[in-house]
Scaffold this motif. Structure first.
Motif, short mmCIF file in Angstrom:
data_model
loop_
_atom_site.label_atom_id
_atom_site.label_comp_id
_atom_site.label_asym_id
_atom_site.label_seq_id
_atom_site.Cartn_x
_atom_site.Cartn_y
_atom_site.Cartn_z
N ASN A 74 0.79 -1.24 0.00
CA ASN A 74 0.00 0.00 0.00
C ASN A 74 0.82 1.28 0.00
N GLY A 75 2.10 1.19 0.30
CA GLY A 75 2.92 2.39 0.33
C GLY A 75 2.79 3.12 1.65
N THR A 76 3.18 4.39 1.63
CA THR A 76 3.20 5.16 2.88
C THR A 76 2.74 6.59 2.65
N TYR A 77 2.04 7.11 3.62
CA TYR A 77 1.61 8.51 3.59
C TYR A 77 2.53 9.39 4.43
N GLY A 78 3.62 8.81 4.90
CA GLY A 78 4.61 9.59 5.64
C GLY A 78 4.19 9.95 7.05
N LEU A 79 3.16 9.28 7.58
CA LEU A 79 2.79 9.52 8.98
C LEU A 79 3.80 8.76 9.84
N LYS A 80 4.60 9.52 10.54
CA LYS A 80 5.78 8.93 11.15
C LYS A 80 5.43 7.81 12.13
N PHE A 81 6.02 6.65 11.92
CA PHE A 81 5.85 5.44 12.74
C PHE A 81 4.40 4.95 12.74
N MET A 82 3.56 5.48 11.88
CA MET A 82 2.17 5.04 11.84
C MET A 82 1.80 4.57 10.44
N ALA A 83 2.73 3.89 9.80
CA ALA A 83 2.45 3.38 8.47
C ALA A 83 1.66 2.08 8.53
N LEU A 84 1.63 1.44 9.69
CA LEU A 84 0.86 0.20 9.82
C LEU A 84 -0.62 0.49 9.70
N SER A 85 -1.37 -0.47 9.17
CA SER A 85 -2.81 -0.25 9.03
C SER A 85 -3.47 -0.22 10.41
N GLY A 86 -4.69 0.31 10.45
CA GLY A 86 -5.39 0.43 11.73
C GLY A 86 -5.62 -0.91 12.41
N SER A 87 -5.97 -1.92 11.61
CA SER A 87 -6.24 -3.23 12.21
C SER A 87 -4.97 -3.85 12.78
N VAL A 88 -3.86 -3.70 12.08
CA VAL A 88 -2.60 -4.26 12.60
C VAL A 88 -2.18 -3.53 13.87
N LEU A 89 -2.34 -2.20 13.88
CA LEU A 89 -1.97 -1.44 15.06
C LEU A 89 -2.82 -1.84 16.26
N LEU A 90 -4.12 -2.03 16.01
CA LEU A 90 -5.01 -2.47 17.09
C LEU A 90 -4.57 -3.86 17.59
N GLY A 91 -4.24 -4.74 16.64
CA GLY A 91 -3.76 -6.07 17.02
C GLY A 91 -2.50 -5.99 17.87
N LEU A 92 -1.60 -5.08 17.52
CA LEU A 92 -0.37 -4.94 18.29
C LEU A 92 -0.67 -4.43 19.70
N VAL A 93 -1.65 -3.54 19.81
CA VAL A 93 -2.01 -3.05 21.14
C VAL A 93 -2.52 -4.21 22.00
N ILE A 94 -3.39 -5.04 21.40
CA ILE A 94 -3.96 -6.16 22.17
C ILE A 94 -2.85 -7.15 22.57
N THR A 95 -1.98 -7.47 21.62
CA THR A 95 -0.91 -8.42 21.95
C THR A 95 0.06 -7.82 22.97
N SER A 96 0.24 -6.50 22.90
CA SER A 96 1.14 -5.89 23.89
C SER A 96 0.56 -6.04 25.29
N LEU A 97 -0.77 -6.00 25.38
CA LEU A 97 -1.39 -6.19 26.69
C LEU A 97 -1.13 -7.61 27.20
N PHE A 98 -1.17 -8.58 26.29
CA PHE A 98 -0.84 -9.96 26.68
C PHE A 98 0.59 -10.00 27.25
N ILE A 99 1.47 -9.26 26.59
CA ILE A 99 2.88 -9.31 27.00
C ILE A 99 3.09 -8.62 28.35
N VAL A 100 2.50 -7.43 28.50
CA VAL A 100 2.88 -6.60 29.66
C VAL A 100 2.00 -6.79 30.89
N LEU A 101 0.72 -7.14 30.70
CA LEU A 101 -0.18 -7.11 31.86
C LEU A 101 0.25 -8.04 33.01
#
Lengths: 453, 216
Positions: free
Chosen positions: A123-150
């Motif tokens: 899909n390329g990039t719109y130059g939003l710094k460190f936010m090139a990942l899609s919304g669904s992937v970013l949400l998935g990373l947030v959920i998995t990070s909770l698994f890791i840190v909680l």
């Protein structure tokens, strides 16, 4: 006598390395190599402009974006998680084993990140710094990070050691990513916000990750080492506490710069706030350096090259960032590769590699990386810094564009960085394997020892 | 750890404060801009497709679209950019650092206007190093070549009056193709050129008036 006892050192830090931390480190190192390799490929395209010119997804911008994403989400965040979990486990003196919930999180994190990187290629990039990942992937990373840190957040919250400040730093470091990525991703992808505010979100998000999370994490590890050293006397926790609140109150406001299209008081406040973390760090490092320079050999861990390297690097990075944000410098340094260089090489390349050596304390009970290794990283990073300064000056003179001389230096820098960091990774990995993951002492063993004493 | 919940609440409040200051309040102001307000850029269909190609090609990693109020930026446009310039756009392509020149006002660059302007733009996309990106620069461009935006053709297959005949021959020679072969812009290159040529800072806004000295 156990192996752990054999390796006990004057520093008071005993060898200890949970398998979960090794898992995180291995994943982080894998993404570090991927990120640096792809970044190196991107830099090659500056010299050989026809390289891969027929392949659309191997253009410079995409490669650079993939490199940054791999470094931030693959290396930086997993390294932060690993460091925090190691210190948390050591504080609790517990044997967490593999930590199944967290391990599942790490596994899912790496799968999701791979998907996200593939999406960037497509899909390329719109130059939003460190936010090139899609919304669904970013949400998935947030959920998995909770698994890791909680699970580890729970341990920190249940710890009742009121005499230590390091757990506070570790707690915030563990939670910063989900706390900023969840609202950031929501507002960027699904809240209907358009226009320049989307760029504000990405600027704020990237600034918080680099100039708030990383200093918090590294300072947390440093304070942890101080507090774990039983020979340290006269250590007051008021300065680290004040520093923590200084970073917390000011660190989250940064991100914008002079000339950003929002303008006005919002911009001015955001620019001014970058001084908060810098001041916070200065205060705490005065204490740390004071302890390290007491000429008392008992502070063996504090008085080492690695610790000074990390402490000095954090101060240097935050100070340069703050100075470069001044309006008189912003015209020259803003939008050049100065700031990305500062982020990528000082914070990623050097400081987190320094954190790897700190982890070696946990593995081998000492802190003596080879002189060649230290020199290669130190030398490489100094060249980087010098080259980016040259680039900023030369680029300014030539209309904010890189020139041929600057490129030559950058090429040398790329090679030096890749080589030095690869050597460091291999050495750290070998150290980890040799460490044999000695089992930690349980609380009952500790108590019986105390009783015997 | 002393008072962990105080710490957590403090962190949450701090993040909330930053959100309110940096996101919510500006959004109340800039998010409400409508077509009744001063919004210079409204892209047509092809230009929107070109914008997508711009993103897919990663151009934003080298080129900014923001002219700041500093002297160093004055050569990039007759006025500085403001939030109005990006109102209503999804993910504005501001960029965060400049390896190449700023493109905010590319559509008014002398090299890319007039009869040969479009062809010059194709040449820049194909081999910027030889064609020089911007006027007034003595430095060779570092811009990687974008062959993937062009289609390889046999020159004999092009009609004599094809607008790309001369361009195809020239690009073929630059790329070192064998005799009788060349490159013509693909549809993606055409829409990208449409988008790039639409980038203009020629509307004077109340919040960012065009400076007379720059116009001269």
């Amino acid at each position: 006598m156990t192996m752990t006892e054999n390796k006990s050192t004057s520093s008071g830090i005993q060898p200890y390395m949970p398998p979960l931390v090794l898992f995180l480190w291995a994943s982080a190192l894998k993404w570090l190599l991927i990120g640096l390799g792809v970044g190196f490929l991107a830099s090659l395209k500056m010299h050989a402009t026809a390289l891969f010119a027929n392949i659309s997804f191997l253009n410079y911008g995409i490669l650079q974006e993939v490199s940054e994403t791999a470094l931030v989400y693959g290396f930086l965040l997993q390294a932060v998680f690993a460091g925090c979990i190691w210190a948390t486990a050591k504080l609790g003196n517990e044997a967490p084993g593999l930590g199944h919930v967290s391990s599942i999180g790490v596994f899912a994190w790496n799968i999701l990140l791979t998907v996200g990187v593939i999406q960037i290629f497509i899909n390329g990039t719109y130059g939003l710094k460190f936010m090139a990942l899609s919304g669904s992937v970013l949400l998935g990373l947030v959920i998995t990070s909770l698994f890791i840190v909680l699970p580890w957040v729970g341990r920190l919250l249940n710890s009742h050691d009121d005499n230590k400040i390091a757990p506070s730093y570790l707690l915030i470091s563990l939670l910063v990513f989900p706390m900023i990525a969840l609202p950031g991703g929501h507002f960027l992808h699904s809240a209907g916000i358009t226009g320049v505010i989307q760029n504000v979100i990405s600027q704020w998000y990237s600034h918080t990750l680099i100039f708030t999370l990383v200093p918090l994490f590294l300072m947390g590890i440093l304070i942890f080492l101080v507090e774990e050293d039983p020979t340290v006397k006269g250590y007051s926790k008021s300065v680290p506490t004040a520093s923590l609140w200084c970073i917390l109150l000011g660190g989250f406001l940064g991100g914008l710069y002079h000339g950003f299209p929002v303008g006005g008081a919002v911009n001015a406040l955001s620019v001014a706030s970058v001084w908060f973390p810098a001041f916070g760090c200065v205060a705490i490092f005065l204490v740390l350096f004071g302890l390290a320079n007491t000429n008392d050999n008992s502070h063996s861990v504090l008085n080492t090259f690695g610790l000074k390297w990390i402490a000095g690097g954090v101060m240097l990075a935050l100070s340069l960032n703050a100075i470069a944000s001044l309006e008189s410098f912003a015209g020259s340094f803003g939008l050049t590769t100065f700031k990305p260089g500062l982020e990528q090489y000082i914070l990623f390349g050097s400081l987190l590699m320094g954190a790897i050596f700190l982890i070696r304390v946990g593995i081998k009970g000492d802190f003596k990386p080879s002189a060649i290794l230290c020199f290669s990283i130190y030398f490489g990073s100094l060249i980087c810094l010098a080259s980016y300064a040259i680039e900023a000056i030369a680029g300014n003179a030539s209309g904010l564009r890189m020139n041929v001389a600057g490129l030559l230096v950058l090429f040398i820098v790329s090679v030096t960085q890749v080589l030095s960091i690869t050597v460091a990774c291999i050495t750290a990995s070998l150290g980890a394997i040799k460490g044999c993951c000695p089992a930690p002492q349980s609380k009952s063993v500790e108590k019986s020892k105390l009783a015997n004493a | 750890m002393n008072h962990p919940f105080v710490l957590l609440i403090g962190a949450i409040l701090s993040i909330g404060l930053s959100w309110n200051t940096l996101i919510v309040n500006p959004q109340k102001h800039f998010g409400q801009l409508t077509t009744q307000d001063e919004i210079p850029k409204v892209l047509n269909g092809q230009q929107k497709q070109g914008r997508q190609v711009y993103a897919e090609s990663g151009c934003v990693k080298c080129h900014t679209q923001q002219v700041r109020y500093f002297e160093q930026d004055s050569k990039y446009g007759p006025r500085f950019t403001v939030a109005n310039d990006f109102a209503g756009q999804d993910k504005p392509l501001l960029g965060s650092h400049r390896i190449g020149p700023d493109l905010s006002n590319l559509g008014n660059n002398g090299k890319y206007t007039g009869g040969d302007g479009r062809m010059n733009l194709y040449k820049t996309l194909f081999h910027a190093k030889e064609s020089q990106v911007m006027e007034g620069s003595s430095l060779a461009s570092l811009m990687p070549r974008h062959y993937f935006l062009f289609d390889k053709v046999e020159l004999s297959s092009l009609a004599p009056d094809n607008e790309y005949s001369e361009l195809a021959r020239e690009l073929g020679e630059t790329a070192g193709l064998e005799e009788g072969h060349g490159y013509i812009p693909s549809y993606r290159a055409e829409v990208l050129a449409d988008y790039l040529m639409s980038l203009k800072l020629d509307q004077s806004l109340f919040v960012a008036p065009i400076q007379e000295s720059s116009e001269e």
